[in-house]
Write an enzyme that holds these catalytic residues in place. Structure first.
Site, PDB file in Angstrom:
ATOM      1  N   ASN A 174      -1.043  19.292  -0.226  1.00  0.00           N
ATOM      2  CA  ASN A 174      -2.396  19.026   0.443  1.00  0.00           C
ATOM      3  C   ASN A 174      -2.064  18.654   1.902  1.00  0.00           C
ATOM      4  O   ASN A 174      -2.967  19.086   2.989  1.00  0.00           O
ATOM      5  CB  ASN A 174      -2.962  17.486  -0.185  1.00  0.00           C
ATOM      6  CG  ASN A 174      -3.718  16.622   0.465  1.00  0.00           C
ATOM      7  OD1 ASN A 174      -3.597  16.074   1.582  1.00  0.00           O
ATOM      8  ND2 ASN A 174      -5.069  17.158   0.336  1.00  0.00           N
TER       9      ASN A 174
ATOM     10  N   SER B 189      -7.191   5.943   3.733  1.00  0.00           N
ATOM     11  CA  SER B 189      -7.159   5.146   2.680  1.00  0.00           C
ATOM     12  C   SER B 189      -7.695   3.534   2.804  1.00  0.00           C
ATOM     13  O   SER B 189      -8.466   2.883   2.062  1.00  0.00           O
ATOM     14  CB  SER B 189      -5.794   4.947   2.113  1.00  0.00           C
ATOM     15  OG  SER B 189      -5.320   6.164   1.115  1.00  0.00           O
TER      16      SER B 189
ATOM     17  N   LYS C  46       4.946   2.231   8.487  1.00  0.00           N
ATOM     18  CA  LYS C  46       3.935   3.453   8.722  1.00  0.00           C
ATOM     19  C   LYS C  46       2.358   2.478   8.838  1.00  0.00           C
ATOM     20  O   LYS C  46       1.663   2.665   9.995  1.00  0.00           O
ATOM     21  CB  LYS C  46       3.696   4.339   7.618  1.00  0.00           C
ATOM     22  CG  LYS C  46       2.469   5.297   7.875  1.00  0.00           C
ATOM     23  CD  LYS C  46       2.484   6.206   6.543  1.00  0.00           C
ATOM     24  CE  LYS C  46       3.800   6.748   5.987  1.00  0.00           C
ATOM     25  NZ  LYS C  46       3.576   7.787   4.933  1.00  0.00           N
TER      26      LYS C  46
ATOM     27  N   LYS D 110       5.449   1.951  -2.961  1.00  0.00           N
ATOM     28  CA  LYS D 110       5.353   3.109  -3.612  1.00  0.00           C
ATOM     29  C   LYS D 110       5.807   3.290  -4.844  1.00  0.00           C
ATOM     30  O   LYS D 110       6.201   2.581  -5.434  1.00  0.00           O
ATOM     31  CB  LYS D 110       6.317   4.110  -2.509  1.00  0.00           C
ATOM     32  CG  LYS D 110       6.212   5.600  -2.826  1.00  0.00           C
ATOM     33  CD  LYS D 110       5.113   5.858  -1.851  1.00  0.00           C
ATOM     34  CE  LYS D 110       5.151   7.329  -1.173  1.00  0.00           C
ATOM     35  NZ  LYS D 110       4.548   7.496  -0.083  1.00  0.00           N
TER      36      LYS D 110
ATOM     37  N   THR E 171      -4.428  13.233   5.983  1.00  0.00           N
ATOM     38  CA  THR E 171      -3.148  13.100   6.309  1.00  0.00           C
ATOM     39  C   THR E 171      -2.828  14.426   7.409  1.00  0.00           C
ATOM     40  O   THR E 171      -2.117  14.070   8.333  1.00  0.00           O
ATOM     41  CB  THR E 171      -2.272  13.177   5.361  1.00  0.00           C
ATOM     42  OG1 THR E 171      -2.388  12.323   4.424  1.00  0.00           O
ATOM     43  CG2 THR E 171      -0.534  12.882   5.744  1.00  0.00           C
TER      44      THR E 171
ATOM     45  N   LYS F 207       0.937  -1.032  -0.087  1.00  0.00           N
ATOM     46  CA  LYS F 207      -0.036  -0.122   0.144  1.00  0.00           C
ATOM     47  C   LYS F 207       0.973   1.279   0.050  1.00  0.00           C
ATOM     48  O   LYS F 207       1.814   1.450   0.923  1.00  0.00           O
ATOM     49  CB  LYS F 207      -0.960  -0.111   1.208  1.00  0.00           C
ATOM     50  CG  LYS F 207      -1.754   1.225   1.277  1.00  0.00           C
ATOM     51  CD  LYS F 207      -2.977   0.833   0.708  1.00  0.00           C
ATOM     52  CE  LYS F 207      -3.961   2.144   0.444  1.00  0.00           C
ATOM     53  NZ  LYS F 207      -3.644   2.864  -0.829  1.00  0.00           N
TER      54      LYS F 207
HETATM   55  N1  GLU Z   1       1.083   9.039   0.214  1.00  0.00           N
HETATM   56  C1  GLU Z   1       0.556   8.989   1.145  1.00  0.00           C
HETATM   57  C2  GLU Z   1       1.519   8.453   2.463  1.00  0.00           C
HETATM   58  O1  GLU Z   1       2.818   8.585   2.219  1.00  0.00           O
HETATM   59  C3  GLU Z   1      -0.611   8.089   1.279  1.00  0.00           C
HETATM   60  C4  GLU Z   1      -0.635   6.546   1.155  1.00  0.00           C
HETATM   61  C5  GLU Z   1      -1.652   5.824   1.032  1.00  0.00           C
HETATM   62  O2  GLU Z   1      -2.968   6.335   1.248  1.00  0.00           O
HETATM   63  O3  GLU Z   1      -1.849   4.791   0.714  1.00  0.00           O
HETATM   64  O4  GLU Z   1       1.510   8.182   3.261  1.00  0.00           O
END
Ligand code: GLU
Length: 411
Positions: A217, A345, A90, A102, A186, A66
């Site tokens: 954002n 998410s 995370k 990612k 976030t 994810k």
């Molecule tokens: N890009 C965001 C992060 O770095 C969200 C990732 C997501 O929602 O999967 O945490």
């Protein structure tokens, strides 16, 4: 030292503290899979340009990979692998049934027309389609990507599979299966984490000040929700510059100004300052919400904030951590503080799988509860082992990962 090696430093401290066996440590130190793709795009001027993209799946031990997809001219494979590694940790800290992944494309999206951006986005999905899916790897927004880009991705993937596939991607618009509360999530998480840190220090939000680096954002929502919580936001910045107002900003009004002018710079009643001055400001909370490697050995000594709450991924280097720790500054690490986005998410994905949607109040309530629980767990580990919050967060993540690895027979 490259960024991936640098990111392993606090992980290794956690591994030593926990006396983890070498096999398990080695599994975590190596991304499971990283794909590099070439994406040809027919440009508006009739030429064809080939862009490079990546998708890294760091871990699928706790669930499908994810993590977001970033569009930036400085994207590279090491950065994408590092960001995927942070996602694994995370998600584990937040208690989500996910691994970490990612993606990224080397591109300055501001130089593309809307049609070119859509073609690039669809081309990227075509190339990474074999390794993604709602049970395999679930992309989302990251730097310079948004709900519109997620919508094109969702459409392209649905066409490829011949099925309506909202759960393969998160951060979508509500009309295509997005979740209420995702856009602000976030920033909301950063504020929830900062308020918990203030509580530990016995400081009321109304007595606190904040400086927020970045007004994308994450930064803009962090700033606005700090205002809602009664914290006085005295400094803001974006790529064009930084601004200061000792009386505090109405961050909703600043947001309106940015929508009109494209930058925080020149906001009426503000004084221009430098990015270095923002990072060194005497505030209660400094929230770096821009990008990685902002607080380094070169500027950490100048930091005067009592708390650093990391909205960005990897804004503080390990060298800087040591300096901040010696100065007694509490750092609420990225893998805890910015987990709010991926937490919502996860809620979006659950709602997609069930085809049953929640109210915004439900989303906010569940997000806040999960983040406070994660904060308390990390803080308890910091106390138990006498380590900083970053190492403690890695200990929390490793506990879940190692338990699952053992049961799965991996180590
Ligand atoms: N890009 C965001 C992060 O770095 C969200 C990732 C997501 O929602 O999967 O945490």
């Amino acid at each position: 030292m490259n960024i991936f090696e640098m990111a392993q430093i606090p992980l290794n401290k956690a591994i030593e503290t926990m006396k983890l066996d070498a096999g398990a440590a080695q599994i975590i130190a190596n991304p499971e899979r990283t794909l590099e793709v070439a994406i040809p795009v027919k440009m508006d001027d009739g030429t064809t340009k080939v862009f490079t993209g990546y998708r890294s799946q760091h871990s699928t031990i706790l669930g499908p990979a994810k993590g977001g997809v970033r569009y930036h001219q400085n994207v590279n494979m090491d950065e994408v692998k590092t960001l995927a590694f942070w996602m694994t940790c995370k998600c584990a800290v937040a208690g989500l049934p996910y691994g970490g992944g990612k993606g990224g494309i080397i591109v300055d999206p501001s130089k593309l027309s809307k049609r070119e951006l859509e073609a690039l986005t669809r081309g990227f999905i075509d190339k990474i389609a074999p390794i993604i899916g709602e049970k395999r790897d679930i992309p989302a927004p990251d730097m310079n990507t948004n709900a519109q880009i997620m919508g094109w991705m969702m459409d392209e993937y649905s066409k490829l599979t011949g099925q309506y596939e909202p759960g393969f991607i998160t951060g979508k618009a509500i009309a295509v299966g997005g979740s209420l509360g995702r856009t602000a999530a976030t920033g909301r998480g950063v504020v929830v984490a900062a308020l918990e840190a203030l509580k530990l220090k016995g400081i009321a939000p109304a007595d606190a000040t904040a400086a927020v680096q970045g007004f994308g954002n994450v930064g803009s929502w962090t700033a606005k929700l700090f205002c809602d919580a009664g914290v006085k936001v005295v400094a803001l910045s974006d790529v064009f510059g930084a601004i200061y107002n000792a009386d505090g900003f109405d961050c909703y009004a600043v947001d309106e100004y940015v929508k009109k002018t494209g930058s925080v710079v020149g906001y009426p009643g503000s004084h221009p300052i430098t990015n270095a001055e923002l990072l060194a400001m005497k505030v209660t909370v400094l929230a770096p919400c821009a990008m990685e490697l902002q607080i380094t050995a070169d500027n950490a000594d100048a930091v005067q904030a009592e708390i650093i709450c990391e909205g960005a991924n990897g804004p503080t280097t390990p060298d800087a951590d040591a300096i901040l720790d010696a100065k007694g500054i509490m750092v609420v690490p990225d893998i805890l503080a910015n987990g709010g986005g991926v937490t919502v998410s996860y809620f979006e994905w659950v709602q997609n799988l069930y085809r049953y949607f929640w109210t915004e109040e439900e989303v906010i309530e569940k997000q806040t509860a999960m983040m406070i629980k994660a904060f308390k767990e990390v803080h308890a580990k910091a106390e138990q082992y006498g380590v900083d919050m970053r190492v403690a967060a890695y200990i929390v993540a490793l506990n879940s990962l190692v338990e699952a690895m053992k049961i799965r027979g991996m180590c």
